[in-house]
Design a protein around this motif. Structure first.
Motif, PDB file in Angstrom:
ATOM      1  N   ASP A   1       0.849  -1.200   0.000  1.00 38.44           N
ATOM      2  CA  ASP A   1       0.000   0.000   0.000  1.00 38.44           C
ATOM      3  C   ASP A   1       0.886   1.252   0.000  1.00 38.44           C
ATOM      4  O   ASP A   1       0.982   1.967   1.001  1.00 38.44           O
ATOM      5  N   GLY A   2       1.533   1.476  -1.128  1.00 38.73           N
ATOM      6  CA  GLY A   2       2.430   2.622  -1.233  1.00 38.73           C
ATOM      7  C   GLY A   2       2.957   2.685  -2.651  1.00 38.73           C
ATOM      8  O   GLY A   2       2.371   2.096  -3.572  1.00 38.73           O
ATOM      9  N   ILE A   3       4.093   3.359  -2.822  1.00 35.71           N
ATOM     10  CA  ILE A   3       4.660   3.471  -4.175  1.00 35.71           C
ATOM     11  C   ILE A   3       5.976   2.698  -4.256  1.00 35.71           C
ATOM     12  O   ILE A   3       6.831   2.825  -3.378  1.00 35.71           O
ATOM     13  N   ILE A   4       6.106   1.898  -5.311  1.00 34.50           N
ATOM     14  CA  ILE A   4       7.356   1.164  -5.550  1.00 34.50           C
ATOM     15  C   ILE A   4       8.101   1.883  -6.667  1.00 34.50           C
ATOM     16  O   ILE A   4       7.528   2.178  -7.721  1.00 34.50           O
ATOM     17  N   LEU A   5       9.374   2.182  -6.403  1.00 30.99           N
ATOM     18  CA  LEU A   5      10.163   2.998  -7.344  1.00 30.99           C
ATOM     19  C   LEU A   5      11.282   2.170  -7.956  1.00 30.99           C
ATOM     20  O   LEU A   5      12.080   1.560  -7.231  1.00 30.99           O
ATOM     21  N   HIS A   6      11.312   2.164  -9.298  1.00 28.15           N
ATOM     22  CA  HIS A   6      12.321   1.359  -9.994  1.00 28.15           C
ATOM     23  C   HIS A   6      13.158   2.246 -10.911  1.00 28.15           C
ATOM     24  O   HIS A   6      12.619   3.090 -11.630  1.00 28.15           O
ATOM     25  N   SER A   7      14.464   2.012 -10.894  1.00 29.37           N
ATOM     26  CA  SER A   7      15.370   2.811 -11.726  1.00 29.37           C
ATOM     27  C   SER A   7      15.422   2.254 -13.146  1.00 29.37           C
ATOM     28  O   SER A   7      15.697   1.068 -13.350  1.00 29.37           O
ATOM     29  N   ALA A   8      15.167   3.151 -14.120  1.00 28.35           N
ATOM     30  CA  ALA A   8      15.355   2.751 -15.523  1.00 28.35           C
ATOM     31  C   ALA A   8      16.692   3.296 -16.015  1.00 28.35           C
ATOM     32  O   ALA A   8      16.956   3.288 -17.222  1.00 28.35           O
ATOM     33  N   MET A   9      17.509   3.784 -15.104  1.00 26.32           N
ATOM     34  CA  MET A   9      18.844   4.290 -15.482  1.00 26.32           C
ATOM     35  C   MET A   9      19.763   3.075 -15.548  1.00 26.32           C
ATOM     36  O   MET A   9      19.957   2.391 -14.539  1.00 26.32           O
ATOM     37  N   ALA A  10      20.299   2.773 -16.719  1.00 27.66           N
ATOM     38  CA  ALA A  10      20.983   1.479 -16.877  1.00 27.66           C
ATOM     39  C   ALA A  10      22.215   1.574 -17.776  1.00 27.66           C
ATOM     40  O   ALA A  10      22.436   0.712 -18.614  1.00 27.66           O
ATOM     41  N   ARG A  11      23.003   2.656 -17.590  1.00 25.77           N
ATOM     42  CA  ARG A  11      24.214   2.770 -18.417  1.00 25.77           C
ATOM     43  C   ARG A  11      25.458   2.580 -17.559  1.00 25.77           C
ATOM     44  O   ARG A  11      25.425   2.758 -16.343  1.00 25.77           O
ATOM     45  N   ALA A  12      26.570   2.259 -18.233  1.00 27.44           N
ATOM     46  CA  ALA A  12      27.854   2.154 -17.525  1.00 27.44           C
ATOM     47  C   ALA A  12      28.896   2.917 -18.333  1.00 27.44           C
ATOM     48  O   ALA A  12      28.836   2.935 -19.568  1.00 27.44           O
ATOM     49  N   ARG A  13      29.828   3.579 -17.633  1.00 24.49           N
ATOM     50  CA  ARG A  13      30.889   4.300 -18.361  1.00 24.49           C
ATOM     51  C   ARG A  13      32.167   4.281 -17.538  1.00 24.49           C
ATOM     52  O   ARG A  13      32.132   4.228 -16.287  1.00 24.49           O
ATOM     53  N   ALA A  14      33.288   4.336 -18.248  1.00 28.83           N
ATOM     54  CA  ALA A  14      34.586   4.396 -17.552  1.00 28.83           C
ATOM     55  C   ALA A  14      34.774   5.827 -17.053  1.00 28.83           C
ATOM     56  O   ALA A  14      34.549   6.785 -17.796  1.00 28.83           O
ATOM     57  N   VAL A  15      35.150   5.986 -15.776  1.00 31.88           N
ATOM     58  CA  VAL A  15      35.330   7.340 -15.242  1.00 31.88           C
ATOM     59  C   VAL A  15      36.796   7.623 -14.911  1.00 31.88           C
ATOM     60  O   VAL A  15      37.166   8.773 -14.679  1.00 31.88           O
ATOM     61  N   LYS A  16      37.630   6.565 -14.882  1.00 29.88           N
ATOM     62  CA  LYS A  16      39.034   6.780 -14.570  1.00 29.88           C
ATOM     63  C   LYS A  16      39.822   5.571 -15.070  1.00 29.88           C
ATOM     64  O   LYS A  16      39.316   4.443 -15.000  1.00 29.88           O
ATOM     65  N   GLU A  17      41.018   5.821 -15.558  1.00 31.49           N
ATOM     66  CA  GLU A  17      41.853   4.695 -15.985  1.00 31.49           C
ATOM     67  C   GLU A  17      43.293   4.969 -15.571  1.00 31.49           C
ATOM     68  O   GLU A  17      43.809   6.074 -15.752  1.00 31.49           O
ATOM     69  N   THR A  18      43.919   3.975 -14.965  1.00 32.40           N
ATOM     70  CA  THR A  18      45.348   4.069 -14.640  1.00 32.40           C
ATOM     71  C   THR A  18      46.051   2.945 -15.397  1.00 32.40           C
ATOM     72  O   THR A  18      45.411   2.199 -16.142  1.00 32.40           O
ATOM     73  N   ARG A  19      47.338   2.771 -15.134  1.00 35.26           N
ATOM     74  CA  ARG A  19      48.069   1.720 -15.832  1.00 35.26           C
ATOM     75  C   ARG A  19      47.467   0.340 -15.545  1.00 35.26           C
ATOM     76  O   ARG A  19      47.346  -0.508 -16.415  1.00 35.26           O
ATOM     77  N   ASP A  20      47.036   0.145 -14.261  1.00 30.71           N
ATOM     78  CA  ASP A  20      46.580  -1.188 -13.851  1.00 30.71           C
ATOM     79  C   ASP A  20      45.071  -1.331 -13.701  1.00 30.71           C
ATOM     80  O   ASP A  20      44.564  -2.449 -13.583  1.00 30.71           O
ATOM     81  N   GLU A  21      44.363  -0.207 -13.636  1.00 27.04           N
ATOM     82  CA  GLU A  21      42.943  -0.302 -13.270  1.00 27.04           C
ATOM     83  C   GLU A  21      42.047   0.547 -14.165  1.00 27.04           C
ATOM     84  O   GLU A  21      42.492   1.544 -14.735  1.00 27.04           O
ATOM     85  N   VAL A  22      40.766   0.133 -14.226  1.00 29.60           N
ATOM     86  CA  VAL A  22      39.748   0.984 -14.837  1.00 29.60           C
ATOM     87  C   VAL A  22      38.615   1.123 -13.810  1.00 29.60           C
ATOM     88  O   VAL A  22      38.219   0.130 -13.182  1.00 29.60           O
ATOM     89  N   HIS A  23      38.138   2.352 -13.615  1.00 31.70           N
ATOM     90  CA  HIS A  23      37.001   2.574 -12.713  1.00 31.70           C
ATOM     91  C   HIS A  23      35.749   2.754 -13.573  1.00 31.70           C
ATOM     92  O   HIS A  23      35.726   3.600 -14.464  1.00 31.70           O
ATOM     93  N   ILE A  24      34.740   1.921 -13.301  1.00 31.38           N
ATOM     94  CA  ILE A  24      33.509   1.948 -14.108  1.00 31.38           C
ATOM     95  C   ILE A  24      32.350   2.372 -13.208  1.00 31.38           C
ATOM     96  O   ILE A  24      32.129   1.759 -12.153  1.00 31.38           O
ATOM     97  N   GLU A  25      31.636   3.401 -13.643  1.00 27.83           N
ATOM     98  CA  GLU A  25      30.439   3.814 -12.905  1.00 27.83           C
ATOM     99  C   GLU A  25      29.228   3.208 -13.604  1.00 27.83           C
ATOM    100  O   GLU A  25      28.988   3.471 -14.785  1.00 27.83           O
ATOM    101  N   ALA A  26      28.484   2.387 -12.858  1.00 28.20           N
ATOM    102  CA  ALA A  26      27.327   1.694 -13.445  1.00 28.20           C
ATOM    103  C   ALA A  26      26.064   2.192 -12.755  1.00 28.20           C
ATOM    104  O   ALA A  26      25.999   2.231 -11.522  1.00 28.20           O
TER     105      ALA A  26
END
Ligand SMILES: Cc1cc2nc3c(=O)[nH]c(=O)nc-3n(C[C@H](O)[C@H](O)[C@H](O)COP(=O)(O)OP(=O)(O)OC[C@H]3O[C@@H](n4cnc5c(N)ncnc54)[C@H](O)[C@@H]3O)c2cc1C
Length: 331
Positions: A61-86
């Motif tokens: 008896d209330g509101i159910i909220l669902h995210s339709a935001m569904a993209r991923a992108r690289a936000v940082k890259e170093t020699r050994d790592e990649v940071h991905i924001e999903a």
């Protein structure tokens, strides 16, 4: 933005409970989410992913909220790592498939876990010796008290075993909008859990590991598309050393794992030894291939599932003195 009234939740929970919600809304941006929270400020709300860790115990008896935001992108890259924001609404397994294709290590052991990226942080999902927290660098959220965006560091999320701050004092306060993962370009293997290593070549790629994990999971767990369930119904209990010693003296074959905070005993072993295999209540049944899972054989009601879960808890308590805690969240 989409708002629906009096909708069936059958397609929105993997336990396939035929209950309804007064409102269901899907937001495609943080702005839309903010609008919804303002408009429906006077009624209970629930943030949902795929509903794969929930048991709806009645109509909502209330509101159910669902995210339709569904993209991923690289936000940082170093020699050994990649940071991905999903973004929160991205299906976790789709994200993992993309990361494996990019040859990035970190989440491949979590392949085939149902659910979306936002909930993966709430639950700190885990499998095959890896937990989401091992790769999460930070979580982006909307603070529902101020309607302002905020960022929580890994430490601020206070991750634990299937646990995080979002399940305690911050319940309902933060809507997770995206999760940033730190992935390694170089192999970082976690293959000592179960029979994972046996199924792999000497230097496996992330995709090799992903495929092996999927094969093993498919042989043990019900497929969401075929059988209603919410995965492991109970958590593996972590008990004091004396409690484990007492049980070991009676059951020397009991499997156990030393943790920093006690001894972890597989709940599946306790459930089986307590004689719960094959137990049912109405159409809810202990899954034959994995006693930690309760399945819906077709028309199980919330009461069937709750009654069976309680009977399992009672039998395990009688057998071992241990009180099993639920992993599945009752709504
Ligand atoms: C067959 C099967 C196998 C499974 N195997 C595993 C496993 O191996 N390991 C494991 O850890 N889990 C497992 N699970 C459980 C489940 O997949 C995970 O808990 C998953 O993270 C739930 O994701 P969801 O999107 O379905 O979340 P939901 O069930 O929809 O929600 C879970 C919780 O997160 C909250 N939430 C959801 N989205 C947000 C958001 N954006 N912001 C704030 N709160 C939010 C909800 O309110 C709720 O409290 C399994 C489940 C099934 C059905």
């Amino acid at each position: 933005m989409q708002i629906q009234e009096n909708i069936s939740l059958l397609p929105h929970n993997t336990f396939l409970m035929d209950v309804s919600a007064r409102y269901w809304a899907e937001y495609g941006s943080v702005e839309e989410l903010r609008d919804l929270l303002r408009r429906f400020a006077d009624m209970p709300n629930l943030f949902i992913g795929q509903g794969s860790n929930l048991l709806f115990t009645k109509d909502y008896d209330g509101i159910i909220l669902h995210s339709a935001m569904a993209r991923a992108r690289a936000v940082k890259e170093t020699r050994d790592e990649v940071h991905i924001e999903a973004q929160s609404g991205l299906v976790l397994d789709q994200l993992i498939e993309q990361l494996c294709d990019m040859n990035l290590y970190g989440l491949e052991n979590l392949s085939h876990i149902p659910g979306e990226t936002g909930a993966a942080a709430v639950q700190n999902v885990g499998a095959y010796g890896v937990e989401a927290k091992d790769a999460i660098s930070e979580v982006q959220a909307l603070d529902t008290t101020t309607l302002q965006p905020c960022t929580l560091t890994n430490a601020a999320c206070r991750f634990g075993y299937r646990d995080s701050v979002f399940k305690h004092e911050a319940t309902g306060r933060y809507v997770i909008t995206s999760v940033t993962f730190r992935l390694s370009k170089k192999p970082v293997y976690h293959l000592d859990y179960g029979n994972l290593r046996d199924a792999l070549p000497a230097t496996p790629s992330p995709t090799d590991i992903r495929n092996a994990v999927i094969r093993i999971r498919q042989s043990k767990l019900p497929e969401v598309s075929q059988t209603g369930s919410a995965g492991s119904f109970f958590k593996n209990p972590v008990v004091a050393e004396e409690t484990a010693d007492k049980l070991l003296s009676k059951h020397p074959a009991m499997p156990y794992y030393k943790q920093t905070d006690g001894i972890k005993i597989p709940a599946a072993w306790l459930i089986e030894q307590a004689g719960c295999k094959g137990m049912k209540s109405g159409d809810a049944e202990v899954y034959e291939h994995q006693p930690l899972v309760i399945v819906n054989r077709g028309n199980a009601t919330p009461e069937d599932v709750m009654t069976l879960a309680q009977s399992i808890q009672e039998k395990v308590k009688e057998f071992s003195g241990i009180e099993l805690q639920r992993e599945v969240i009752y709504i």
